[in-house]
Design an enzyme around this catalytic site. Sequence first.
Site, PDB file in Angstrom:
ATOM      1  N   ALA A 247      49.986  40.812  42.578  1.00 46.29           N
ATOM      2  CA  ALA A 247      48.937  40.185  41.763  1.00 46.29           C
ATOM      3  C   ALA A 247      48.638  41.058  40.559  1.00 46.29           C
ATOM      4  O   ALA A 247      48.605  42.286  40.673  1.00 46.29           O
ATOM      5  CB  ALA A 247      47.665  39.984  42.584  1.00 46.29           C
ATOM      6  N   ASP A 248      48.465  40.432  39.410  1.00 47.73           N
ATOM      7  CA  ASP A 248      47.948  41.158  38.256  1.00 47.73           C
ATOM      8  C   ASP A 248      46.432  41.214  38.316  1.00 47.73           C
ATOM      9  O   ASP A 248      45.822  42.219  38.011  1.00 47.73           O
ATOM     10  CB  ASP A 248      48.405  40.500  36.956  1.00 47.73           C
ATOM     11  CG  ASP A 248      49.847  40.837  36.659  1.00 47.73           C
ATOM     12  OD1 ASP A 248      50.726  40.066  37.060  1.00 47.73           O
ATOM     13  OD2 ASP A 248      50.083  41.905  36.070  1.00 47.73           O
ATOM     14  N   ARG A 249      45.824  40.097  38.698  1.00 51.55           N
ATOM     15  CA  ARG A 249      44.370  40.054  38.795  1.00 51.55           C
ATOM     16  C   ARG A 249      43.989  38.935  39.753  1.00 51.55           C
ATOM     17  O   ARG A 249      44.578  37.853  39.706  1.00 51.55           O
ATOM     18  CB  ARG A 249      43.747  39.794  37.419  1.00 51.55           C
ATOM     19  CG  ARG A 249      42.304  40.175  37.370  1.00 51.55           C
ATOM     20  CD  ARG A 249      41.880  40.871  36.087  1.00 51.55           C
ATOM     21  NE  ARG A 249      42.335  40.266  34.842  1.00 51.55           N
ATOM     22  CZ  ARG A 249      41.554  40.197  33.760  1.00 51.55           C
ATOM     23  NH1 ARG A 249      40.309  40.641  33.804  1.00 51.55           N
ATOM     24  NH2 ARG A 249      42.010  39.695  32.636  1.00 51.55           N
ATOM     25  N   ALA A 257      46.190  35.584  39.390  1.00 49.69           N
ATOM     26  CA  ALA A 257      47.132  35.640  38.269  1.00 49.69           C
ATOM     27  C   ALA A 257      48.247  36.604  38.640  1.00 49.69           C
ATOM     28  O   ALA A 257      47.994  37.722  39.074  1.00 49.69           O
ATOM     29  CB  ALA A 257      46.430  36.117  36.997  1.00 49.69           C
ATOM     30  N   ASN A 258      49.472  36.148  38.474  1.00 48.75           N
ATOM     31  CA  ASN A 258      50.631  36.997  38.770  1.00 48.75           C
ATOM     32  C   ASN A 258      51.797  36.520  37.907  1.00 48.75           C
ATOM     33  O   ASN A 258      51.680  35.542  37.170  1.00 48.75           O
ATOM     34  CB  ASN A 258      50.976  36.923  40.273  1.00 48.75           C
ATOM     35  CG  ASN A 258      52.002  37.966  40.683  1.00 48.75           C
ATOM     36  OD1 ASN A 258      51.892  39.130  40.285  1.00 48.75           O
ATOM     37  ND2 ASN A 258      52.999  37.569  41.449  1.00 48.75           N
TER      38      ASN A 258
END
Lengths: 352, 352
Positions: A247-249, A257-258
Amino acid sequence: MATLQAIKYNDGSLEILDQLLLPESCTYISINNVQDAWSAIREMKVRGAPAIAIVGSLSLAVELRKLAAPETKKDLHSLVKEKLDYLVTSRPTAVNMQLAAEACVKLSNNLVDKASVDAAEAKDVLVKHLEAMLANDIADNLAIGEHGARDIAKKCGNKDKLRVLTHCNTGSLATAGYGTALGVIRSLHKANLVDQVYCTETRPYNQGSRLTAFELVYEKIPATLICDDMAAAAMKEFKIDAVIVGADRVAANGDTANKIGTYQLAVLAKSHNILFYVAAPFSSIDFQIPTGQSIPIEERPHSEMTHTGSIRTAAAGIHCWNPGFDVTPAELITGGIVTEKGVFKSDQLVPV
Amino acid sequence: MATLQAIKYNDGSLEILDQLLLPESCTYISINNVQDAWSAIREMKVRGAPAIAIVGSLSLAVELRKLAAPETKKDLHSLVKEKLDYLVTSRPTAVNMQLAAEACVKLSNNLVDKASVDAAEAKDVLVKHLEAMLANDIADNLAIGEHGARDIAKKCGNKDKLRVLTHCNTGSLATAGYGTALGVIRSLHKANLVDQVYCTETRPYNQGSRLTAFELVYEKIPATLICDDMAAAAMKEFKIDAVIVGADRVAANGDTANKIGTYQLAVLAKSHNILFYVAAPFSSIDFQIPTGQSIPIEERPHSEMTHTGSIRTAAAGIHCWNPGFDVTPAELITGGIVTEKGVFKSDQLVPV
């Protein structure tokens, strides 16, 4: 064989794996000072936000260890602040180096104010603080791996062997070491639970075929590379048990968000009744963001899609859409969100 | 601008677009005899089973037109049979050249038996038969395009402009001309109904980015290239109206074998409430095959996935899975199967 290490640090000696040479060559380069680190970060020899912050911080530890004891704590503070300010300029958009620098400057400030600590002791405290980042990050990833492996094994009914699919690179080459989603896969493999790992190419930048495939081959984890358009066929053909991504966020409601392509895998997993997991440090959960709708989608250069090196792979003049990531709705994360603090259902996220 | 022509034939003069040079260069080469055709087919300058059969047949028409009237029909028959046998060896696995050769030999045999026809007339009949293949195939594709465009426009509630997504190459470069799925898109564009076409890269061979993108740019149809892992994000972001793909083979129950990645797009289309269409000549429907389960999946060389030209894009030693196509279950073909005879629901296929 030991886990692949992208960052090797031992008593003031720092080496990093030059990722620009992967997958052709596995070459380590010495980082002897903050200038070396700045250049390695700028030239993309080290990638991934946590890894950047750790390499930068460790390069300062290397310098401080070699430094003769400073005259005063104020001299030490000025030196440390100047070096960190410089390191932050190496990749201004990666927030982790900025955060690491702020934490270190704050610690140094506190030490200046603390009468009982002399300059030599202050230097030692800063070095230990910087050096601890690597070990802490790896410890978090190991915990993510253990929590995730246990949860997947349990939810898959304690089958003998599991087939898992992953996307992009979330391993030793993207983190301080061990990895997040790939860390979970490492832990499954250590527990002798892996039948086969399916890793996607992850177009357009090929992090899967270049980096994840490299790590899987290196550690002799049974693995198969597939193109991104083969995911559903693989799910059906090989009866995959779980999909695990990074995951990015993560938003407060669990929307994640990925890397672009993650959302698609989540939809396909759901329609094939396959568990879908996100693995990330708890710090990736951004409780300031209510849902994934607030996360902006970065567009990346079209040349990533139209060329491989100097070879043109797309017709001249074609318009491209190249989003860097996408948002997976929380309800598709059917397995859970795996962190170093445990595995959470997406609707059970609470700041800790 | 006229439709892109991969095969240009005019009064005994044959030229083909050298597909090996795409997308870098758009160069036509002359085919003056069956030897030229054999080499062009063998070297992959012409691709796609129908196109191979047509180029082979037309090269024989070119030779026959130049030929002085043969002494006897038996001489003519021997010559024609010898040339066709030779052409079939150019790409033995492509069945269309074999079928075209058999049909022509049968016609020639019939002419030998027909007392009222002399050798010169027999030659003319054979030339006309061979030349008709190109026109017939294009006429079928035009009919597919018209039927498909009308059906999509109607089922989309006669919207002003449509957004459609396609996979692989099914256009002038894969057929005799105009195309199947891309033919439907051409017809939509002619009717001024296209807002945007999204075309997938179609890994690992990149038929989408190299060939479909080339055709779309060439004909100035508004189009955007996406990577295969961006399909779901694009469906959601751009509110795509319909997905249109080709077919290698359709089973009697409507299950459809097509380029790898098609099944995945059908699952994603269903979950996004997007119409999914298959476009193919009626002859692609194989009533001998009850369901898609009987269709074998060809595996292709791993080098297609690990290298782009001489550039390695995947870690050495990684195992690959490279199926050439997959099977889409009939129930996911929600729009219909578009043929030159009309648009069929997948459960309404009957031999005609």
